[in-house]
Design a protein around this motif. Structure first.
Motif, PDB file in Angstrom:
ATOM      1  N   LEU A 164       0.861  -1.180   0.000  1.00 44.27           N
ATOM      2  CA  LEU A 164       0.000   0.000   0.000  1.00 44.27           C
ATOM      3  C   LEU A 164       0.895   1.228   0.000  1.00 44.27           C
ATOM      4  N   ASP A 165       0.779   2.054  -1.034  1.00 42.94           N
ATOM      5  CA  ASP A 165       1.540   3.303  -1.096  1.00 42.94           C
ATOM      6  C   ASP A 165       0.603   4.464  -0.781  1.00 42.94           C
ATOM      7  N   LEU A 166       0.703   4.970   0.449  1.00 43.41           N
ATOM      8  CA  LEU A 166      -0.148   6.069   0.883  1.00 43.41           C
ATOM      9  C   LEU A 166       0.379   7.402   0.376  1.00 43.41           C
ATOM     10  N   ALA A 167      -0.522   8.364   0.242  1.00 43.56           N
ATOM     11  CA  ALA A 167      -0.175   9.657  -0.367  1.00 43.56           C
ATOM     12  C   ALA A 167       0.551   9.395  -1.683  1.00 43.56           C
ATOM     13  N   GLY A 168       0.025   8.398  -2.408  1.00 42.58           N
ATOM     14  CA  GLY A 168       0.698   7.915  -3.619  1.00 42.58           C
ATOM     15  C   GLY A 168       0.757   8.917  -4.743  1.00 42.58           C
ATOM     16  N   GLY A 169      -0.032   9.980  -4.603  1.00 41.46           N
ATOM     17  CA  GLY A 169       0.090  11.126  -5.484  1.00 41.46           C
ATOM     18  C   GLY A 169       0.163  10.772  -6.947  1.00 41.46           C
ATOM     19  N   THR A 170       1.212  11.225  -7.578  1.00 38.69           N
ATOM     20  CA  THR A 170       1.322  11.045  -9.020  1.00 38.69           C
ATOM     21  C   THR A 170       2.070   9.773  -9.411  1.00 38.69           C
ATOM     22  N   GLY A 171       2.178   8.833  -8.506  1.00 37.71           N
ATOM     23  CA  GLY A 171       2.627   7.499  -8.881  1.00 37.71           C
ATOM     24  C   GLY A 171       4.124   7.257  -8.902  1.00 37.71           C
ATOM     25  N   ASP A 172       4.922   8.193  -8.399  1.00 36.29           N
ATOM     26  CA  ASP A 172       6.379   8.016  -8.457  1.00 36.29           C
ATOM     27  C   ASP A 172       6.841   6.748  -7.738  1.00 36.29           C
ATOM     28  N   ILE A 173       6.356   6.551  -6.508  1.00 37.59           N
ATOM     29  CA  ILE A 173       6.796   5.395  -5.730  1.00 37.59           C
ATOM     30  C   ILE A 173       6.217   4.110  -6.294  1.00 37.59           C
ATOM     31  N   ALA A 174       4.959   4.139  -6.709  1.00 41.46           N
ATOM     32  CA  ALA A 174       4.340   2.946  -7.299  1.00 41.46           C
ATOM     33  C   ALA A 174       5.102   2.484  -8.532  1.00 41.46           C
ATOM     34  N   GLU A 227       1.154  -6.816  -6.026  1.00 43.88           N
ATOM     35  CA  GLU A 227       0.200  -5.739  -6.268  1.00 43.88           C
ATOM     36  C   GLU A 227       0.633  -4.501  -5.496  1.00 43.88           C
ATOM     37  N   VAL A 228       0.459  -3.337  -6.114  1.00 43.51           N
ATOM     38  CA  VAL A 228       0.658  -2.060  -5.440  1.00 43.51           C
ATOM     39  C   VAL A 228      -0.666  -1.311  -5.466  1.00 43.51           C
ATOM     40  N   VAL A 229      -1.156  -0.949  -4.290  1.00 43.66           N
ATOM     41  CA  VAL A 229      -2.365  -0.140  -4.171  1.00 43.66           C
ATOM     42  C   VAL A 229      -1.928   1.300  -3.930  1.00 43.66           C
ATOM     43  N   VAL A 230      -2.279   2.178  -4.858  1.00 38.99           N
ATOM     44  CA  VAL A 230      -1.932   3.588  -4.741  1.00 38.99           C
ATOM     45  C   VAL A 230      -3.090   4.300  -4.055  1.00 38.99           C
ATOM     46  N   GLY A 231      -2.836   4.824  -2.861  1.00 35.22           N
ATOM     47  CA  GLY A 231      -3.879   5.494  -2.110  1.00 35.22           C
ATOM     48  C   GLY A 231      -3.566   6.962  -1.910  1.00 35.22           C
ATOM     49  N   ASP A 232      -4.568   7.806  -2.083  1.00 37.64           N
ATOM     50  CA  ASP A 232      -4.379   9.241  -1.849  1.00 37.64           C
ATOM     51  C   ASP A 232      -5.731   9.841  -1.502  1.00 37.64           C
ATOM     52  N   ILE A 233      -5.737  10.826  -0.628  1.00 37.48           N
ATOM     53  CA  ILE A 233      -6.980  11.482  -0.244  1.00 37.48           C
ATOM     54  C   ILE A 233      -7.449  12.464  -1.300  1.00 37.48           C
ATOM     55  N   ASN A 234      -6.515  12.876  -2.176  1.00 39.28           N
ATOM     56  CA  ASN A 234      -6.809  13.928  -3.144  1.00 39.28           C
ATOM     57  C   ASN A 234      -7.087  13.340  -4.522  1.00 39.28           C
ATOM     58  N   ALA A 235      -8.292  13.571  -5.038  1.00 40.87           N
ATOM     59  CA  ALA A 235      -8.692  12.980  -6.316  1.00 40.87           C
ATOM     60  C   ALA A 235      -7.860  13.502  -7.477  1.00 40.87           C
ATOM     61  N   ALA A 236      -7.483  14.780  -7.424  1.00 40.84           N
ATOM     62  CA  ALA A 236      -6.687  15.344  -8.518  1.00 40.84           C
ATOM     63  C   ALA A 236      -5.316  14.690  -8.595  1.00 40.84           C
ATOM     64  N   MET A 237      -4.681  14.510  -7.440  1.00 43.54           N
ATOM     65  CA  MET A 237      -3.374  13.855  -7.420  1.00 43.54           C
ATOM     66  C   MET A 237      -3.483  12.413  -7.905  1.00 43.54           C
ATOM     67  N   LEU A 238      -4.514  11.722  -7.447  1.00 44.63           N
ATOM     68  CA  LEU A 238      -4.701  10.321  -7.822  1.00 44.63           C
ATOM     69  C   LEU A 238      -4.947  10.199  -9.321  1.00 44.63           C
TER      70      LEU A 238
END
Length: 249
Positions: free
Chosen positions: A66-76, A88-99
């Motif tokens: 689980l990559d929290l604050a996954g933002g624009t996907g750099d870590i994923a 599997e990598v789950v990209v999680g972010d509270i902000n819809a625009a960043m996701l």
């Protein structure tokens, strides 16, 4: 944490209930210029920090991350080759625009299989206990309102033996570097934000949020209170950033 209490938004004190909304506005504003933001804040070195973070993550083939604050996907993007076809990598972010920016970028790079996206709040993760082999969060924890709750949630969703890894701006360890770093953060960065992103206030907040974030020792103690064992701290670039690693045992 009572909603009548206040918390910091940069150097401002705001009601706890308001911080999430204010942070959301910042990241909605900078989402399309996220790489530029990080380049301006770190002189481009954030790319090396993230590669190192992934390299020392211990993530292996078949892991679920689980990559929290996954933002624009750099870590994923860095972790996906490590988990392989069975992981599997789950990209999680509270902000819809960043996701949305992250999903589009990763899709454009051909990274589709084994990636999932979830809009979520790190303080209340929508996953059962013991779901993940690793939880990562890079340059996101300092924007969370209740960090203790988020750390507790990270611990909860880890499998026994799983690990949490936090990459975050921290406290500079070299005295000679501190005035230079402060000058860049508070004098140069907001002006660059105004010039290149037409958004001086968001960049000023980001610089202030770094100074309000717990230092290396304080964050280590917070992780231990949340239940993590064998917590380790690794400073990068004289402590401008640090990697914290802890395990669920």
């Amino acid at each position: 944490m009572s909603e009548s209490q206040t918390t910091h938004f940069g150097y401002r004190e705001v009601p706890v209930a308001e911080k999430q909304k204010l942070v959301g506005r910042v990241f909605t504003s900078v989402a399309s210029k996220y790489d530029l933001m990080n380049d301006l804040m770190s002189f481009g070195v954030h790319r090396l920090w993230k590669r190192h973070f992934a390299a020392v993550s211990g993530v292996r083939a078949g892991d679920r991350v689980l990559d929290l604050a996954g933002g624009t996907g750099d870590i994923a993007a860095l972790l996906k080759p490590r988990v392989g076809a069975q992981g599997e990598v789950v990209v999680g972010d509270i902000n819809a625009a960043m996701l949305g920016v992250g999903r589009d970028r990763l899709t454009d790079r051909g990274l589709v299989e084994g990636l999932r996206y979830a809009q979520l709040n790190a303080e209340a993760l929508p996953f059962p206990d013991g779901t993940f082999d690793a939880v990562t969060i890079a340059f996101g924890l300092r924007n969370v309102t209740d960090k203790d709750r988020a750390l507790g949630e990270m611990h909860r969703v880890l499998k026994t033996g799983g690990r949490a890894l936090i990459l975050e701006f921290s406290q500079v360890r070299q005295d000679w570097l501190k005035p230079l770093y402060d000058f860049h953060s508070f004098q140069v960065l907001p002006r660059l934000g105004r010039l290149f992103a037409h958004d001086e206030d968001s960049y000023r907040y980001l610089a202030e949020s770094i100074r309000k974030h717990p230092d290396q020792a304080a964050l280590k103690a917070m992780m231990e209170r949340a239940g993590f064992a064998h917590v380790e701290v690794r400073n990068l670039s004289a402590g401008i950033v640090a990697i914290h690693r802890g395990y669920r045992v």
